[in-house]
Design an enzyme around this catalytic site. Structure first.
Site, mmCIF file in Angstrom:
data_model
loop_
_atom_site.group_PDB
_atom_site.id
_atom_site.type_symbol
_atom_site.label_atom_id
_atom_site.label_comp_id
_atom_site.label_asym_id
_atom_site.label_seq_id
_atom_site.Cartn_x
_atom_site.Cartn_y
_atom_site.Cartn_z
ATOM 1 N N LEU A 1 0.819 -1.212 0.000
ATOM 2 C CA LEU A 1 0.000 0.000 0.000
ATOM 3 C C LEU A 1 0.852 1.261 0.000
ATOM 4 C CD1 LEU A 1 -3.071 -0.504 2.373
ATOM 5 C CD2 LEU A 1 -3.064 -0.027 -0.067
ATOM 6 N N TYR A 2 1.917 1.246 0.783
ATOM 7 C CA TYR A 2 2.790 2.417 0.876
ATOM 8 C C TYR A 2 3.397 2.758 -0.476
ATOM 9 C CZ TYR A 2 6.749 5.285 2.417
ATOM 10 O OH TYR A 2 7.662 6.298 2.574
#
Length: 245
Positions: free
Chosen positions: A152-153
């Protein structure tokens, strides 16, 4: 004092890289709006170090468009304009595909992508020709050693790198330059919170110098992008990582 007379709005300014950026831009002569999420004491320390005549701490919630609009309004009310916008606030979740939820996706993208873009939108009308915007990505977008739990990052920061390219075309028409800084592993509270002793050793060993970056290392690159020396640099992502990638 290369930034004398300039006004800089820095998010995430109470700690880590954001704090180092705020102090560096102030040392170069800029007045600073130090935006923070919850660390009021840290933001106050930044203002005290710069001096209340040239600094203002403003609490803002990255999840709230209304809060971001108020942040810009407070900055303009205090100093009359915004010459520099540095969107250093963000989150660094560790969520692999198996742990991905709709809520976690929305939370990360709201903070790491939506908030910086809305802040650019709200600040741009108050930014004169010759202004600078610096967004933040991560060197993990280019590192073959990226681990699955950064899904996600890295996805959110990839969106920022592409937004930087497009915003440089859009806001460049107004004389506003837009660039992005992508740090490598940097010693900060947020980074250390997600690491083990082994992962810290591996991160330091990934650079030829054998050390982690320091917030001041990143702040120096940001300062370059906020001054006239970067006048022919636009739409770029600069990877400040000590040779990691």
């Amino acid at each position: 004092m290369l930034l004398s007379g300039k006004v800089a709005l820095v998010t995430g300014a109470s700690t880590g890289i954001g704090r180092a950026v705020a102090l560096r831009l102030a040392a170069d002569g800029a007045a600073v709006i130090a935006s923070y999420g919850s660390d009021a004491a840290g933001a106050k320390e930044v203002v005290d170090q710069i001096g209340s005549g040239r600094a203002l701490a403003v609490q803002a919630d990255s999840r709230s468009p209304e809060s971001l609009e108020r942040l810009v309004g407070d900055a303009v009310a205090k100093f009359g304009k915004i010459d520099i916008l540095v969107a250093a606030a963000g989150v660094m979740p560790t969520v692999p595909l198996a742990g991905l939820t709709s809520d976690s996706f929305d939370d990360v993208f709201n903070i790491n992508v939506k908030a910086p873009l809305l802040l650019c939108q709200k600040a741009a009308p108050h930014m004169p020709t010759g202004s600078h915007i610096v967004l933040f990505s991560t060197t993990l977008c280019a590192a073959s050693t990226v681990m699955p739990h950064y899904l996600l990052y890295v996805a959110s920061k990839g969106a920022i790198e592409q937004a930087t390219r497009v915003l440089a075309k859009d806001l460049g028409k107004k004389g506003i330059s837009v660039n992005c800084v992508a740090p490598g592993p940097t010693s900060s509270r947020g980074f250390h919170a997600n690491q083990t002793d082994l992962s810290l050793k591996m991160a330091a060993g990934a650079t030829p110098s054998g050390r982690l970056g320091e917030p001041d290392d990143i702040a120096d690159a940001v300062a370059f992008l906020c001054g006239d020396d970067s006048r022919w640099v636009a739409g770029q992502t600069i990877r400040v990582n000590g040779g990691m990638a």
